[in-house]
Structures are given as structure tokens and as C-alpha cells.
Scaffold this motif. Structure first.
Motif, short mmCIF file in Angstrom:
data_model
loop_
_atom_site.label_atom_id
_atom_site.label_comp_id
_atom_site.label_asym_id
_atom_site.label_seq_id
_atom_site.Cartn_x
_atom_site.Cartn_y
_atom_site.Cartn_z
N ILE A 25 0.55 4.06 -2.93
CA ILE A 25 0.11 5.42 -2.58
C ILE A 25 1.21 6.44 -2.89
O ILE A 25 0.95 7.51 -3.44
CB ILE A 25 -0.33 5.48 -1.11
CG1 ILE A 25 -1.63 4.67 -0.95
CG2 ILE A 25 -0.53 6.92 -0.64
CD1 ILE A 25 -2.01 4.37 0.50
N LYS B 88 -3.95 3.44 -13.92
CA LYS B 88 -4.82 4.60 -13.67
C LYS B 88 -5.14 5.27 -14.98
O LYS B 88 -4.58 4.99 -16.01
CB LYS B 88 -4.21 5.59 -12.69
CG LYS B 88 -3.01 6.39 -13.16
CD LYS B 88 -2.69 7.44 -12.12
CE LYS B 88 -1.33 8.04 -12.38
NZ LYS B 88 -0.97 9.03 -11.41
N HIS C 216 -10.71 -2.69 -0.46
CA HIS C 216 -10.31 -1.79 -1.55
C HIS C 216 -11.07 -2.05 -2.85
O HIS C 216 -10.77 -1.41 -3.86
CB HIS C 216 -8.81 -1.89 -1.80
CG HIS C 216 -7.99 -1.33 -0.68
ND1 HIS C 216 -7.86 0.02 -0.45
CD2 HIS C 216 -7.26 -1.95 0.27
CE1 HIS C 216 -7.09 0.21 0.61
NE2 HIS C 216 -6.71 -0.97 1.05
N GLU D 137 0.83 -1.21 0.00
CA GLU D 137 0.00 0.00 0.00
C GLU D 137 0.86 1.26 0.00
O GLU D 137 0.56 2.22 -0.71
CB GLU D 137 -0.93 0.02 1.20
CG GLU D 137 -2.10 -0.93 1.07
CD GLU D 137 -3.08 -0.82 2.24
OE1 GLU D 137 -2.82 -0.06 3.20
OE2 GLU D 137 -4.10 -1.51 2.18
N TYR E 176 -0.97 6.14 -7.16
CA TYR E 176 -1.96 5.19 -7.66
C TYR E 176 -2.86 4.76 -6.51
O TYR E 176 -2.63 5.15 -5.36
CB TYR E 176 -1.27 3.97 -8.27
CG TYR E 176 -0.67 4.22 -9.64
CD1 TYR E 176 -1.24 3.68 -10.78
CD2 TYR E 176 0.48 5.00 -9.79
CE1 TYR E 176 -0.70 3.90 -12.04
CE2 TYR E 176 1.03 5.24 -11.05
CZ TYR E 176 0.43 4.67 -12.16
OH TYR E 176 0.97 4.91 -13.41
N GLU E 177 -3.89 3.96 -6.81
CA GLU E 177 -4.82 3.49 -5.79
C GLU E 177 -4.89 1.96 -5.80
O GLU E 177 -4.89 1.34 -6.88
CB GLU E 177 -6.22 4.04 -6.06
CG GLU E 177 -6.32 5.55 -5.99
CD GLU E 177 -7.72 6.03 -6.30
OE1 GLU E 177 -8.61 5.82 -5.46
OE2 GLU E 177 -7.91 6.58 -7.40
N CYS E 178 -5.02 1.38 -4.62
CA CYS E 178 -5.10 -0.08 -4.50
C CYS E 178 -6.26 -0.65 -5.30
O CYS E 178 -6.15 -1.75 -5.86
CB CYS E 178 -5.22 -0.49 -3.04
SG CYS E 178 -3.73 -0.18 -2.07
N LYS E 179 -7.37 0.08 -5.38
CA LYS E 179 -8.54 -0.43 -6.11
C LYS E 179 -8.25 -0.66 -7.58
O LYS E 179 -8.99 -1.37 -8.26
CB LYS E 179 -9.72 0.53 -5.95
CG LYS E 179 -9.58 1.83 -6.72
CD LYS E 179 -10.81 2.70 -6.57
CE LYS E 179 -10.68 3.96 -7.40
NZ LYS E 179 -11.87 4.80 -7.29
N ASN E 180 -7.15 -0.10 -8.09
CA ASN E 180 -6.80 -0.26 -9.50
C ASN E 180 -5.71 -1.30 -9.74
O ASN E 180 -5.09 -1.32 -10.81
CB ASN E 180 -6.42 1.08 -10.10
CG ASN E 180 -7.64 1.99 -10.23
OD1 ASN E 180 -8.76 1.51 -10.43
ND2 ASN E 180 -7.44 3.27 -10.08
#
Length: 129
Positions: free
Chosen positions: A65, A129, A101, A61, A69-73
Motif C-alpha cells: 500500500i 500495476k 483480495h 500489505e 500498489y494493490e494486493c489484488k495485483n
């Protein structure tokens, strides 16, 4: 960026992964090196599998971060472990993190002879992303 999950079956849903993920119109792709239970001072954990999995997820994570970027992606997540038996005994930690997430990812789990020093689990991802 648009993501499409491809699952011709439903059985993989209980295992927290997808058969395939299609990404179109991505702005960027982040390839993250395998993250493990190594602390900020560079010392490898000697903890049990659950402790190491939690620390590896936290380190993953941080990298995601810090990269913007985001973990959901996360679209691809490979898990390397020295013991699938130990990993699956605490797999709820991983599954809860995926749900938290809303991650939909293609995955592979591989049992390997060894990892660096005393490490038991390593997480390698691709994020878009």
C-alpha cells in the motif's frame, strides 16, 4: 495492465495458487523483499506460526500500500517457512487473505532450516500495476 491465469488443471485451486500468471501492458512492477513478523520497532516475533503469519501478511500489505500498489495485483508469492507442517496447520489464514483480495498468483512454498532470529515464516512477492 492485463493479467491472465494459466491453469491446465483444477487441483491447484484448493491450494490457493495458479500454475502461471501472464502480465501484459504493465505500468510498473514492485519487487517486495521478504516480509516477516517483525514489529515497527524492528523486534522479531517469538509467537507461534499463526501469529507470525498474520503479522507477516500485515507487514506485506503495509509495504504494498505504501508503494501505491494493490494486493489484488500480486502475481508471484513465495513462502519460506521453518516448518511446512506448522504452516499448513494454519494455512486457512493465508487462503482467506488470498480470497479477500482476489489474488491470483504463482507460488512456491519452501521449508528452510532457519530464518532470521526467531522467525518462522517469510512472504516474498512481486506486484504489478
Amino acid at each position: 495492465m492485463e493479467k491472465r491465469t494459466i491453469n491446465p488443471w483444477t487441483w491447484q485451486n484448493e491450494r490457493s495458487y495458479a500454475q502461471a500468471i501472464e502480465v501484459t501492458n504493465a505500468e510498473g512492477t514492485l519487487y517486495v523483499s521478504g516480509q516477516t513478523a517483525i514489529n515497527a520497532e524492528g523486534i522479531s516475533s517469538t509467537g507461534n506460526m499463526k501469529t507470525q503469519l498474520i503479522e507477516a501478511i500485515n507487514n506485506l500489505e503495509k509495504v504494498i500500500i505504501a508503494s501505491g500498489y494493490e494486493c489484488k495485483n500480486i502475481v508471484r508469492l513465495n513462502i519460506y517457512t521453518t516448518s511446512t507442517e506448522e504452516l499448513f496447520s494454519c494455512f486457512d489464514v493465508f487462503q482467506n487473505w488470498v480470497v479477500k483480495h482476489n489474488i491470483k498468483q504463482a507460488s512456491t512454498v519452501l521449508e528452510v532450516k532457519s530464518l532470521y532470529e526467531t522467525l518462522k515464516v517469510e512472504l516474498e512477492v512481486t506486484v504489478v500495476k
